[in-house]
Design an enzyme around this catalytic site. Sequence first.
Site, PDB file in Angstrom:
ATOM      1  N   TYR A   1       0.771  -1.158   0.317  1.00  0.00           N
ATOM      2  CA  TYR A   1      -0.116   0.154   0.093  1.00  0.00           C
ATOM      3  C   TYR A   1       0.792   1.090  -0.771  1.00  0.00           C
ATOM      4  O   TYR A   1       0.997   1.991   1.220  1.00  0.00           O
ATOM      5  CB  TYR A   1      -1.206   0.005   1.277  1.00  0.00           C
TER       6      TYR A   1
ATOM      7  N   TRP B   1      -3.705   6.784   2.701  1.00  0.00           N
ATOM      8  CA  TRP B   1      -5.608   5.676   2.460  1.00  0.00           C
ATOM      9  C   TRP B   1      -5.660   7.102   3.685  1.00  0.00           C
ATOM     10  O   TRP B   1      -5.302   6.884   4.958  1.00  0.00           O
ATOM     11  CB  TRP B   1      -6.005   4.421   3.044  1.00  0.00           C
TER      12      TRP B   1
ATOM     13  N   TRP C   1      -8.713   6.276   5.798  1.00  0.00           N
ATOM     14  CA  TRP C   1      -9.003   5.938   7.191  1.00  0.00           C
ATOM     15  C   TRP C   1      -7.979   5.692   7.990  1.00  0.00           C
ATOM     16  O   TRP C   1      -7.757   5.983   9.072  1.00  0.00           O
ATOM     17  CB  TRP C   1     -10.454   5.694   7.552  1.00  0.00           C
ATOM     18  N   ASP C   2      -6.477   4.381   7.022  1.00  0.00           N
ATOM     19  CA  ASP C   2      -5.883   4.171   7.786  1.00  0.00           C
ATOM     20  C   ASP C   2      -5.417   5.635   7.693  1.00  0.00           C
ATOM     21  O   ASP C   2      -4.213   5.664   9.270  1.00  0.00           O
ATOM     22  CB  ASP C   2      -4.849   3.687   6.605  1.00  0.00           C
TER      23      ASP C   2
ATOM     24  N   TYR D   1       0.559  -0.661  -7.081  1.00  0.00           N
ATOM     25  CA  TYR D   1      -0.294  -0.986  -6.829  1.00  0.00           C
ATOM     26  C   TYR D   1      -1.388  -1.084  -7.723  1.00  0.00           C
ATOM     27  O   TYR D   1      -0.949  -0.280  -8.620  1.00  0.00           O
ATOM     28  CB  TYR D   1      -1.097   0.430  -5.610  1.00  0.00           C
TER      29      TYR D   1
ATOM     30  N   GLN E   1     -13.708   6.811   2.392  1.00  0.00           N
ATOM     31  CA  GLN E   1     -13.561   5.537   3.642  1.00  0.00           C
ATOM     32  C   GLN E   1     -13.935   6.321   4.280  1.00  0.00           C
ATOM     33  O   GLN E   1     -14.819   7.422   4.874  1.00  0.00           O
ATOM     34  CB  GLN E   1     -12.363   4.736   3.614  1.00  0.00           C
TER      35      GLN E   1
ATOM     36  N   GLY F   1     -14.277   0.359   4.127  1.00  0.00           N
ATOM     37  CA  GLY F   1     -13.379  -0.242   4.835  1.00  0.00           C
ATOM     38  C   GLY F   1     -12.940  -1.611   4.704  1.00  0.00           C
ATOM     39  O   GLY F   1     -12.093  -1.910   5.417  1.00  0.00           O
TER      40      GLY F   1
ATOM     41  N   ASP G   1     -13.530  -4.709   2.827  1.00  0.00           N
ATOM     42  CA  ASP G   1     -13.452  -5.224   1.457  1.00  0.00           C
ATOM     43  C   ASP G   1     -14.405  -5.909   1.049  1.00  0.00           C
ATOM     44  O   ASP G   1     -15.447  -5.775   0.285  1.00  0.00           O
ATOM     45  CB  ASP G   1     -11.977  -5.315   0.629  1.00  0.00           C
TER      46      ASP G   1
ATOM     47  N   TRP H   1     -10.932  -9.879   5.619  1.00  0.00           N
ATOM     48  CA  TRP H   1     -12.141  -8.830   6.326  1.00  0.00           C
ATOM     49  C   TRP H   1     -13.498 -10.391   6.373  1.00  0.00           C
ATOM     50  O   TRP H   1     -14.679 -10.003   6.010  1.00  0.00           O
ATOM     51  CB  TRP H   1     -13.185  -8.008   5.201  1.00  0.00           C
TER      52      TRP H   1
ATOM     53  N   GLU I   1      -0.287  -6.425   9.676  1.00  0.00           N
ATOM     54  CA  GLU I   1      -2.193  -6.099   9.023  1.00  0.00           C
ATOM     55  C   GLU I   1      -3.556  -7.148   9.694  1.00  0.00           C
ATOM     56  O   GLU I   1      -3.900  -5.833  10.101  1.00  0.00           O
ATOM     57  CB  GLU I   1      -1.937  -6.734   7.841  1.00  0.00           C
TER      58      GLU I   1
END
Length: 430
Positions: free
Chosen positions: A39, A43, A45-46, A91, A111, A171, A173, A359, A402
């Site tokens: 990444y 990003w 919300w990161d 990416y 996001q 968020g 995904d 997720w 992560e």
Amino acid sequence: MRVDEATEDADLAALRGRAIQILRTNNRGGYTVPTDNLYPFQWNWDSAFCAMGVATFDVQRAWDELDSLYTGQWTNGFLPHIVFHQVVDSYYPGPDVWGADHVPRTSGISQPPITATAARFILARAGDDRASRARAAALYPKILALHDWWDRARDPEASGLVGVLHPWESGADNSPVWDRPLEATPATTTVFHRRDVALVDAAMRPRQWEYERYIYLVELYRGLGWDDARMWAQTPFKVADVGLNAILQRDERDLLALAERFGTPAEQQRLSERAARRRKGLERLWDEEAGAYYSLDLVSGQSLKIASHASFLPLWGGLDDPGRAQRLADELQRWVDLCAFGAPTMAPDSPEFDQRRYWRGPVWAIVNWMLGDGLARHGCGELARRLRADTRRLIQRNGFCEYYDPLSGEGLGGDTFSWTAAAGLAWAFD
């Protein structure tokens, strides 16, 4: 001090030092990448979570993080989920695929909004000093514009619920919650080459059939010129996501607190009225018989009766009913008791559970942070402490990954991950 207490303090000090090192290493000159290679951009919300982590050791750099993110804000208030500050080809999809007309280049979806919450957190960490008050005051109208965009573009009928138009916008995904809406979404005919599965085991990532629909939606919206009204009217994927609506509710409450200091009486009134509408909207997602919050497919009108971690995020958003908060805590406790480490993103006894795939089951430090904070606010301190301890144990055993396998604790996805380090500094190591 006992020997075991001294050892624990030394271990925590070492973890804090490593977390600070990760956030400094992933700093790209005012903004933080989630992790190198996998990444390589900023990003949304990161970045907000990272700002809170950075605030524990460098307040001004934390404000820089939010200011850098808002260089990607469009004139209509929209804040993209990716800001491409530099050209990197590791990416996909990159800025050319998005085709958004903005400098710096950006994606075209958003996001979960965390920046008002982040701004309040930084202010508190700074001791509300003059420099931080000035930076918060300058940031406030930009956050307000973002929230006005969510209200205007993603809740045009003023229902109290905002809709996400892409799984990435939530968020989470590849949550199983999206399976049914994605099945009704066409697949792209474009041949594309994913970069993520060259860097991480494909068993940990979204599946190809999902990606084909992700890219279809990007191409559809790009063809519509990223026009909010046309996107809302023509999309095959439109979901009132429990998680995003709960996070928006929390961020809007924090924005109201900022408005009371930096805004006008009219803005305060608007936000207060909208907060009440948001609370009523979230109530529509509650299923009394199941004792769960479920997302709503706004295309079919059907409730998506699959519980994920998002079903518990109203604890983060804030609930008025103590009994309902306890029901959520009891069910989350059941999930956690089925694991070696909590909290999984799906119930381990559900057919959708996949302990290693993104997720669909793994533990995320930032999810534990939100759930733990929400539980503590609603008087469920024992489970909150369990999530904090589990997060700390996962990081101690397997590093700042992560996400993590809830059954074995194995670290998954990218490593030296920024928001995992931030969650440690701002919450788990406290």
